[in-house]
Motif scaffolding. Structure first.
Motif, short mmCIF file in Angstrom:
data_model
loop_
_atom_site.label_atom_id
_atom_site.label_comp_id
_atom_site.label_asym_id
_atom_site.label_seq_id
_atom_site.Cartn_x
_atom_site.Cartn_y
_atom_site.Cartn_z
N GLU A 24 1.23 -0.98 -0.28
CA GLU A 24 -0.12 -0.51 0.06
C GLU A 24 0.94 1.03 0.55
O GLU A 24 1.83 1.33 0.80
CB GLU A 24 -0.72 -0.44 1.14
CG GLU A 24 -1.90 1.14 1.44
CD GLU A 24 -2.81 1.04 2.19
OE1 GLU A 24 -3.68 0.75 2.50
OE2 GLU A 24 -1.85 1.34 3.36
N TYR A 25 0.23 1.86 -1.12
CA TYR A 25 1.31 3.05 -1.17
C TYR A 25 0.47 4.55 -0.71
O TYR A 25 -0.27 5.05 -1.58
CB TYR A 25 1.92 3.36 -3.22
CG TYR A 25 2.40 4.53 -2.39
CD1 TYR A 25 3.55 4.87 -2.73
CD2 TYR A 25 2.07 5.34 -3.66
CE1 TYR A 25 4.08 6.73 -2.90
CE2 TYR A 25 2.64 6.82 -4.23
CZ TYR A 25 3.69 6.88 -3.74
OH TYR A 25 4.43 8.03 -3.78
N ASP A 26 1.04 5.41 0.29
CA ASP A 26 -0.12 6.21 0.63
C ASP A 26 0.72 7.44 -0.60
O ASP A 26 1.63 7.85 -0.49
CB ASP A 26 -0.06 7.27 1.83
CG ASP A 26 -0.35 8.85 1.96
OD1 ASP A 26 0.01 9.13 1.28
OD2 ASP A 26 -1.48 8.35 3.04
N VAL A 27 -0.25 8.07 -1.32
CA VAL A 27 0.23 9.57 -2.54
C VAL A 27 0.37 10.40 -2.30
O VAL A 27 1.62 11.32 -2.83
CB VAL A 27 -1.26 8.98 -3.89
CG1 VAL A 27 -0.96 10.19 -4.96
CG2 VAL A 27 -1.26 7.68 -4.25
N ALA A 28 -0.27 10.96 -1.55
CA ALA A 28 0.29 12.30 -1.02
C ALA A 28 0.99 12.24 0.29
O ALA A 28 2.28 13.34 0.06
CB ALA A 28 -1.41 12.72 0.14
N ALA A 29 1.66 11.29 1.03
CA ALA A 29 2.99 11.43 2.26
C ALA A 29 3.93 10.87 1.24
O ALA A 29 4.79 10.94 1.57
CB ALA A 29 2.26 9.95 3.28
N ASP A 30 3.44 9.88 -0.45
CA ASP A 30 5.10 9.62 -1.28
C ASP A 30 5.23 8.26 -0.15
O ASP A 30 6.94 8.53 -0.26
CB ASP A 30 5.90 10.53 -1.21
CG ASP A 30 6.94 10.76 -2.74
OD1 ASP A 30 6.29 8.87 -3.45
OD2 ASP A 30 7.78 11.06 -2.72
N ARG A 31 4.69 7.53 0.35
CA ARG A 31 5.74 6.48 1.47
C ARG A 31 4.45 5.31 1.12
O ARG A 31 3.30 5.50 0.97
CB ARG A 31 5.66 6.68 2.53
CG ARG A 31 4.95 7.28 3.09
CD ARG A 31 5.35 7.83 5.05
NE ARG A 31 4.22 8.27 5.71
CZ ARG A 31 4.02 7.09 6.77
NH1 ARG A 31 4.53 6.42 6.36
NH2 ARG A 31 3.27 7.34 6.84
N ILE A 32 5.59 4.41 1.97
CA ILE A 32 4.84 2.56 1.71
C ILE A 32 4.25 2.19 3.06
O ILE A 32 4.44 2.66 3.93
CB ILE A 32 5.57 1.69 1.10
CG1 ILE A 32 5.86 1.77 -0.46
CG2 ILE A 32 5.14 0.76 1.40
CD1 ILE A 32 6.85 0.66 -0.91
N THR A 33 3.14 2.46 2.88
CA THR A 33 3.04 2.45 4.49
C THR A 33 2.01 0.84 5.15
O THR A 33 1.97 0.85 6.26
CB THR A 33 1.28 3.42 4.82
OG1 THR A 33 0.71 2.99 3.20
CG2 THR A 33 1.57 4.77 4.58
N ARG A 34 2.09 -0.38 3.80
CA ARG A 34 1.38 -1.27 4.86
C ARG A 34 1.68 -2.16 3.61
O ARG A 34 2.31 -1.78 2.40
CB ARG A 34 0.43 -1.35 4.81
CG ARG A 34 -0.77 -0.66 6.06
CD ARG A 34 -1.79 -1.59 6.28
NE ARG A 34 -3.08 -1.08 5.55
CZ ARG A 34 -4.33 -1.36 5.55
NH1 ARG A 34 -3.97 -1.90 5.96
NH2 ARG A 34 -5.10 -1.06 4.77
N GLN A 35 2.05 -3.42 4.03
CA GLN A 35 2.26 -4.53 2.84
C GLN A 35 1.53 -6.17 3.29
O GLN A 35 1.08 -5.80 4.74
CB GLN A 35 3.83 -5.03 3.45
CG GLN A 35 4.26 -5.89 4.83
CD GLN A 35 5.59 -6.10 4.45
OE1 GLN A 35 6.41 -6.35 3.55
NE2 GLN A 35 6.24 -6.74 5.38
#
Length: 422
Positions: A287-298
Motif C-alpha cells: 500500500e502506497y500513500d500518494v500524498a505522503a509519498d511512502r509505502i504504509t502497509r504490506q
C-alpha cells in the motif's frame, strides 16, 4: 496446431521453414437476450484470448453467460507477410513467441470498446500494433503501429475518447483517439512500460515500467540487470511528466529492500489516496500513500506448497499478477498467478478470505454490477467470478486459449458475433 495461411503467405513461410501458432476455430454462439440501457447499448465483459487471437464476449454480471466472439486478427495473413519480409520484425516476432509468449504468438493483450459500442480497440503484442475492430462486421476500422516491436497494456480515459498503449520495446506510451486511431500525444517511460492507468478525473496518466522480465537472471543478486523500473505520472493533456516515483527508494525506506521494485498490476482506492500494487516475485502486495509519498502497509499472502521456489520457472517474473478493488473500496481481489488461487482481501484488516483454486489466474477486474471480482484462468481457459462479500466462487465459464485481460465494455443491444468469428 499450425496457423492456416493463404497460399502466398504459406509459400513464404515454407521457404523460411517457419511455423506459426494457430488459434482454434471459433464456435458459433447463440445470441443471449438482454435489456438495453438508455443508449441502446449492452454492457459486457471482453475476454482477450491471447494465444488464440479472439475476444470472447460475456454477460457482465451473474453467470457470465457467453454472448459471442470476435476475431481480433482478421488481417493476420497481411501482418504475417509483412513480418516474414522484414528480418528485424521477424526476429522480434519469434523472440516474443519464445519468451513472453511461452512458445505461442501473442495476438491480443488488452481491449476497450468505443463509447458508442460500435468497435473494440485491441493491442496486439506480436503484431506491434493497436487496431479497431468493427463489432458488427469484424473488419479493421483503423490500425496504429506502435514504435518498436511490441504492444502491451492499455488504459482508456474516463470519457472513453482516448486510449493509452505501452510500446514495451521503445519505452514509450502512445495516446490515441479511440475513434480514429490518430495519435494525440506520447511520452517516455522507464524500461518496458507495462500497466497504464488514467486518474478518475482524467487529468493524469500513470505508467508502471517493469524492466526486463524475460531473462533467467532472476536471483536477487542480478536485480541490477533488470533495467530502469519506475512509475511515470504525466499530465493527460500536455503529456509532460508531472512526477517520477522510484519504488526502490520507497521499498528500502519501508524495510523491504529485498523486494523487486518492478511494479506490476495496481489498484487505486476510490478516492485515489492509496495505490495498491504488486511487484515481481512477491506473493502479496503493498500500500502506497500518494500524498505522503511512502509505502504504509504490506500484505504477504500464502504460498502454494506445490509452487516451485525456482524463480526462473515463474512466468515473466510474476508470482502474483492481477488485482482489482471493489466499488466501495473495502475489498481487494488478488490473482495469485503462480500459486494457482485467487482471494479477496479485506482492505481495512488485510485479512484474506478463502483461497479459491484457480489455474494460473492472470488478471482481475470487477463485474458490471460491482458484486464480484472476475479473474481470467489462463491455465484452464476459463473466467471465474468470486463474490466480494463472501470470497466464494459464484460462476465460471469456458473461454478461448489463454485468456488474459478482462475488461468491461459495451456492444449494441441486439449484437451477435460477426459471421467471420462464429
Amino acid at each position: 496446431m499450425k496457423t492456416e495461411l493463404s497460399p502466398a503467405v504459406a509459400a513464404l513461410a515454407a521457404a523460411l521453414a517457419l511455423t506459426v501458432a494457430s488459434p482454434a476455430p471459433a464456435s458459433a454462439t447463440p445470441p443471449v437476450t438482454a435489456t438495453a440501457d438508455a443508449a441502446g447499448l449492452r454492457e459486457v465483459l471482453f475476454v482477450g484470448n491471447n494465444w488464440e487471437g479472439t475476444a470472447d464476449v460475456l454477460e457482465s454480471s451473474g453467470a457470465l453467460t457467453k454472448v459471442g466472439r470476435i476475431n481480433v486478427v482478421p488481417d493476420k495473413d497481411q501482418r504475417l507477410l509483412e513480418i516474414y519480409l522484414n528480418p528485424v520484425k521477424l526476429a522480434y516476432f519469434l523472440g516474443i513467441r519464445t519468451t513472453v509468449g511461452e512458445g505461442h504468438d501473442q495476438f491480443v493483450d488488452d481491449m476497450y470498446s468505443t463509447p458508442d459500442g460500435s468497435a473494440v480497440v485491441v493491442s496486439r503484442p506480436s503484431f506491434a500494433d493497436v487496431v479497431s475492430i468493427d463489432v458488427a462486421t469484424g473488419r479493421v476500422n483503423w490500425r496504429f503501429p506502435v514504435s518498436g516491436y511490441r504492444a502491451d497494456h492499455m488504459a482508456v480515459s474516463p470519457d472513453g475518447k482516448r486510449v493509452a498503449v505501452s510500446a514495451s520495446t521503445s519505452n514509450t506510451v502512445h495516446v490515441l483517439d479511440i475513434g480514429t486511431g490518430r495519435q494525440t500525444g506520447s511520452f517516455s517511460t522507464g524500461d518496458k512500460p507495462h500497466e497504464n492507468v488514467f486518474g478518475k478525473d482524467g487529468k493524469h496518466i500513470w505508467n508502471m515500467a517493469i524492466g526486463e522480465v524475460n531473462t533467467a537472471l532472476d536471483d536477487p543478486f542480478w536485480d541490477w540487470t533488470k533495467g530502469d523500473r519506475k512509475i511515470t505520472v504525466v499530465d493527460a493533456n500536455t503529456y509532460e511528466t508531472v512526477k517520477v516515483i522510484d519504488m526502490r527508494q520507497r521499498l528500502d525506506a519501508f524495510g523491504r529492500g529485498d523486494l523487486s521494485d518492478a511494479v506490476r498490476p495496481v489498484a487505486f482506492s476510490p478516492d485515489e489516496s492509496k495505490l495498491y500494487f504488486q511487484v515481481s516475485f512477491f506473493n502479496g502486495f503493498l500500500e502506497y500513500d500518494v500524498a505522503a509519498d511512502r509505502i504504509t502497509r504490506q500484505k504477504t499472502l500464502p504460498k502454494n506448497p506445490a509452487t516451485s521456489e525456482d524463480r526462473t520457472t515463474w512466468v515473466n517474473d510474476s508470482r502474483h499478477h492481477g488485482m482489482s478493488m471493489s466499488p466501495a473500496g473495502d475489498k481487494i481481489c488478488i490473482a495469485g498467478t503462480m500459486d494457482d488461487y485467487a482471494t479477496v482481501v479485506d482492505r481495512a484488516t488485510l485479512q484474506e478470505g478463502p483461497l479459491v483454486p484457480a489455474s494460473k489466474p492472470y488478471w482481475a477486474t470487477v463485474s458490471g454490477d460491482g458484486k464480484s471480482c472476475v479473474v481470467s484462468e489462463s491455465g484452464s481457459d476459463s473466467v471465474t467470478a468470486i463474490d466480494f462479500a463472501t470470497g466464494r466462487k459464484v460462476a465460471s465459464v469456458p473461454v478461448g486459449d489463454h485468456p488474459q485481460r478482462v475488461r468491461l465494455g459495451h456492444v449494441p443491444a441486439d449484437w451477435t458475433s460477426p459471421s467471420a468469428a462464429r
